[in-house]
Design a protein around this motif. Sequence first.
Motif, short mmCIF file in Angstrom:
data_model
loop_
_atom_site.label_atom_id
_atom_site.label_comp_id
_atom_site.label_asym_id
_atom_site.label_seq_id
_atom_site.Cartn_x
_atom_site.Cartn_y
_atom_site.Cartn_z
N LEU A 3 -10.94 -11.61 7.37
CA LEU A 3 -11.48 -12.24 8.57
C LEU A 3 -11.51 -13.75 8.45
CD1 LEU A 3 -14.36 -9.78 9.50
CD2 LEU A 3 -12.09 -9.98 10.53
N ARG A 4 -11.83 -14.26 7.27
CA ARG A 4 -11.88 -15.70 7.06
C ARG A 4 -10.48 -16.29 6.97
NH1 ARG A 4 -13.85 -17.04 1.54
NH2 ARG A 4 -11.63 -16.89 1.13
N ASP A 5 -9.58 -15.64 6.24
CA ASP A 5 -8.25 -16.19 5.98
C ASP A 5 -7.21 -15.80 7.01
OD1 ASP A 5 -9.22 -17.41 3.70
OD2 ASP A 5 -8.67 -15.75 2.39
N GLY A 6 -7.53 -14.89 7.90
CA GLY A 6 -6.58 -14.43 8.90
C GLY A 6 -6.14 -13.02 8.59
N VAL A 7 -6.40 -12.12 9.51
CA VAL A 7 -6.13 -10.70 9.28
C VAL A 7 -4.65 -10.44 9.04
CG1 VAL A 7 -6.27 -8.42 10.33
CG2 VAL A 7 -8.15 -10.01 10.61
N ASP A 8 -3.78 -11.15 9.76
CA ASP A 8 -2.36 -10.86 9.67
C ASP A 8 -1.61 -11.77 8.70
OD1 ASP A 8 -2.63 -13.13 11.15
OD2 ASP A 8 -1.19 -12.57 12.69
N GLN A 9 -2.34 -12.56 7.92
CA GLN A 9 -1.68 -13.47 6.99
C GLN A 9 -1.25 -12.73 5.72
OE1 GLN A 9 -4.12 -16.61 5.49
NE2 GLN A 9 -2.44 -17.61 4.44
N ILE A 10 0.02 -12.87 5.38
CA ILE A 10 0.54 -12.35 4.12
C ILE A 10 0.62 -13.51 3.15
CG2 ILE A 10 2.55 -11.33 3.01
CD1 ILE A 10 3.04 -9.77 5.60
N LEU A 11 0.05 -13.33 1.98
CA LEU A 11 -0.06 -14.41 1.01
C LEU A 11 1.27 -14.66 0.32
CD1 LEU A 11 -3.44 -13.34 -0.64
CD2 LEU A 11 -3.09 -14.96 1.21
N ASN A 12 1.52 -15.92 -0.02
CA ASN A 12 2.70 -16.25 -0.80
C ASN A 12 2.31 -16.34 -2.28
OD1 ASN A 12 1.46 -18.74 -1.12
ND2 ASN A 12 2.67 -19.71 0.49
N ARG A 13 3.28 -16.54 -3.13
CA ARG A 13 3.06 -16.51 -4.58
C ARG A 13 1.95 -17.46 -5.03
NH1 ARG A 13 5.63 -14.13 -8.53
NH2 ARG A 13 7.41 -13.55 -7.27
N GLU A 14 1.83 -18.62 -4.40
CA GLU A 14 0.83 -19.60 -4.80
C GLU A 14 -0.60 -19.16 -4.45
OE1 GLU A 14 3.59 -20.68 -2.86
OE2 GLU A 14 4.65 -21.09 -4.73
N THR A 15 -0.74 -18.25 -3.50
CA THR A 15 -2.08 -17.84 -3.06
C THR A 15 -2.41 -16.39 -3.40
OG1 THR A 15 -1.21 -17.38 -0.86
CG2 THR A 15 -2.19 -19.56 -1.21
N TYR A 16 -1.69 -15.79 -4.34
CA TYR A 16 -1.99 -14.41 -4.74
C TYR A 16 -3.43 -14.25 -5.22
CZ TYR A 16 2.87 -12.81 -4.68
OH TYR A 16 4.13 -12.44 -4.30
N GLY A 17 -4.01 -15.31 -5.74
CA GLY A 17 -5.39 -15.25 -6.24
C GLY A 17 -6.38 -14.82 -5.18
N ARG A 18 -6.06 -15.06 -3.90
CA ARG A 18 -6.96 -14.62 -2.83
C ARG A 18 -6.85 -13.13 -2.56
NH1 ARG A 18 -6.08 -18.25 2.20
NH2 ARG A 18 -4.31 -19.21 1.18
N GLY A 19 -5.83 -12.48 -3.12
CA GLY A 19 -5.63 -11.06 -2.90
C GLY A 19 -5.85 -10.21 -4.14
N VAL A 20 -6.34 -10.83 -5.21
CA VAL A 20 -6.58 -10.11 -6.46
C VAL A 20 -7.96 -10.49 -6.97
CG1 VAL A 20 -5.81 -9.79 -8.84
CG2 VAL A 20 -4.12 -10.10 -7.04
N VAL A 21 -8.74 -9.48 -7.34
CA VAL A 21 -10.06 -9.71 -7.94
C VAL A 21 -10.03 -9.09 -9.34
CG1 VAL A 21 -12.53 -9.33 -7.75
CG2 VAL A 21 -11.17 -9.61 -5.68
#
Length: 121
Positions: free
Chosen positions: A42-60
Amino acid sequence: MAIKIKTKNGEINIENDVIASIVGGAAIANPGVVGMASRAALRDGVDQILNRETYGRGVVVHQKDIGLSVDVYVVAQYGMRLAEISKSVQKKVKYNLDAQLGVRAAEVNIIIQGIQTSDYR
């Protein structure tokens, strides 16, 4: 929080961004995975697919007593079997973490954050 590995020669610190890059690369290499998604969609955009530089936002990454626990947020392709995609991502992430970092993941949790219905990214 970095992962710390103690060796006879000293200590190795592996930052979460490194782990996120390896996990993200392993995840998107699977058929049926369109890309990585943000865990805060919701904060980053529901339909946004992350690129290699921003994978950290998709991994915990969590370090637990039983070992490493990883949560992976992905976007799947419409029409694919979600259970099969999840199993495939889990196997590939575990393998890559072990092969590239020598770190065993006790848990790899796959969260399918969205499904892409079109062929464009």
